[in-house]
Design an enzyme around this catalytic site. Structure first.
Site, mmCIF file in Angstrom:
data_model
loop_
_atom_site.group_PDB
_atom_site.id
_atom_site.type_symbol
_atom_site.label_atom_id
_atom_site.label_comp_id
_atom_site.label_asym_id
_atom_site.label_seq_id
_atom_site.Cartn_x
_atom_site.Cartn_y
_atom_site.Cartn_z
ATOM 1 N N ILE A 61 79.613 13.034 39.515
ATOM 2 C CA ILE A 61 80.407 11.864 39.911
ATOM 3 C C ILE A 61 79.569 10.751 40.523
ATOM 4 O O ILE A 61 80.087 9.660 40.753
ATOM 5 C CB ILE A 61 81.524 12.259 40.896
ATOM 6 N N TYR A 62 78.296 10.987 40.794
ATOM 7 C CA TYR A 62 77.472 9.926 41.369
ATOM 8 C C TYR A 62 77.311 8.803 40.345
ATOM 9 O O TYR A 62 76.676 8.993 39.291
ATOM 10 C CB TYR A 62 76.099 10.448 41.781
ATOM 11 N N SER A 63 77.883 7.646 40.646
ATOM 12 C CA SER A 63 77.839 6.491 39.742
ATOM 13 C C SER A 63 78.306 6.859 38.337
ATOM 14 O O SER A 63 77.743 6.416 37.338
ATOM 15 C CB SER A 63 76.433 5.865 39.707
ATOM 16 N N ASP A 64 79.345 7.705 38.283
ATOM 17 C CA ASP A 64 79.962 8.079 37.010
ATOM 18 C C ASP A 64 78.937 8.636 36.016
ATOM 19 O O ASP A 64 78.968 8.326 34.824
ATOM 20 C CB ASP A 64 80.680 6.875 36.408
ATOM 21 N N GLY A 65 78.032 9.460 36.523
ATOM 22 C CA GLY A 65 77.038 10.094 35.658
ATOM 23 C C GLY A 65 75.720 9.357 35.580
ATOM 24 O O GLY A 65 74.714 9.921 35.120
#
Length: 347
Positions: A61-65
């Site tokens: 989920i960090y920056s949507d991948g």
């Protein structure tokens, strides 16, 4: 660099590891953390490896991948020199099953992470949170299968309560499945609840503490001062980032900062360096995840190594950061003969 065993495993990890929450900067939450691109990420990895720091932590989920993608690009051609840790459980797609720790969700999450990271295995895979909607047996059997398939080497969890973790360990023992050797948990001088139950459990069951947000969600950078406005670059300027992180009463925060200032005057070290060094001397801690927007911050955090706070300085920080415990922990603390403060060494 000092290395410690990761819980009840044979894997040695550096006492400091680099988090990649600053990689990418997609969305308001992660833009408030940082916006490190591939070129800067390569430079940060260079500095880390030169210092002996070879463990890099990420999540789907960090920056949507994007954080995993940037990390993968930054370590390309040197995969054998690094350890990769990543996480999944929170929503990672628009599908109805793209969330949680079901067999369906975990297999898809791991395969997607492998593609983004550009690797065929993950050294440490952690559940980002507990999934009460999925049977623990289903989750652990799936993780065991992923280890057998060679996609994962070690297992960990994150943000579990004591009973979540203990139940999971018991199920793994019952069926002979791979067990969690790490627990990625929040712990800092302005957030010591980890000590109440998770630390004794970690020592008893040999689960290595992987500590996130050791500077109290950006509060112990040395730039936040009583009576002064927040720095413009602070993540706490973002309402989303401020609301999603740990909450700390101002009086408690500035009491800790005053103590840190006093120790800084004695040691010549910065507030972040002292806060990190304090954590490195706590029982059960295997590694502390540091973040860095740039090389200057990274080098400052690396300066927490190679020296130790004195017992008197630790006592000063302990006293300043102590807060009233909730039940049953305040009751247990009244019987120190039967419930002493945890001691032990994760090394």
């Amino acid at each position: 660099m000092e290395y410690r065993l990761l819980g009840a495993s044979g894997l040695k990890v550096p006492v400091l590891s680099l988090g990649t929450g600053t990689f990418g900067g997609r969305g308001e939450l992660f833009a408030a953390w940082g916006q490190t691109d591939v070129a800067e990420a390569r430079r940060l990895v260079d500095v880390c490896l030169d210092a002996g720091l070879n463990l890099f932590d990420s999540a789907d989920i960090y920056s949507d991948g994007a954080a995993e993608e940037i990390l993968g690009a930054a370590i390309k051609t040197r995969r054998d020199q690094v350890l990769i840790s990543t996480k999944a459980t929170f929503r990672h797609g628009s599908g109805i099953n793209d969330v949680g720790s079901s067999r369906y969700a975990l297999i898809r999450a791991v395969d997607r992470a492998l593609r983004r990271l550009g690797t065929d295995y993950i050294d440490l895979f952690q559940l980002h949170g507990f999934d009460a909607a999925t049977p623990v047996e289903e989750t652990l059997r799936t993780l065991d299968d992923l280890i057998t398939a060679g996609k994962i080497r070690y297992l960990g969890c994150s943000n579990f309560s004591g009973w979540h973790l203990m139940k999971s360990l018991a199920v793994s023992a019952r069926y002979g499945w791979a067990r969690y050797v790490a627990h990625q948990a929040y712990y800092s001088l302005v957030g010591r609840e980890y000590e109440w139950e998770l630390m004794p459990l970690a020592l008893d069951q040999q689960v290595g503490g992987v500590i996130w947000s050791p500077l109290g969600w950006g509060r112990l950078t040395g730039r936040i001062r009583r009576g002064q406005p927040l720095p413009s670059s602070s993540r706490l300027q973002s309402p989303v980032a401020a609301s999603l992180g740990p909450q700390v009463p101002e009086n408690d925060l500035f009491q800790v900062i005053d103590a840190l200032d006093a120790v800084a005057a004695e040691t010549g070290k910065t507030i972040p360096q002292i806060a990190l060094n304090w954590l490195l001397q706590r029982p059960s801690v295997s590694t502390v995840i540091i973040g860095a927007r740039d090389e200057r911050q990274l080098r400052e955090n690396l300066g927490s190594l190679g020296w130790s706070l004195s017992p008197e300085q630790i006592a000063t920080l302990d006293q300043a950061s102590a807060v009233p415990k909730i039940y049953p922990y305040w009751h247990q603390a009244g019987f120190q003969e039967r419930n002493p403060f945890p001691t032990g060494d994760s090394r």
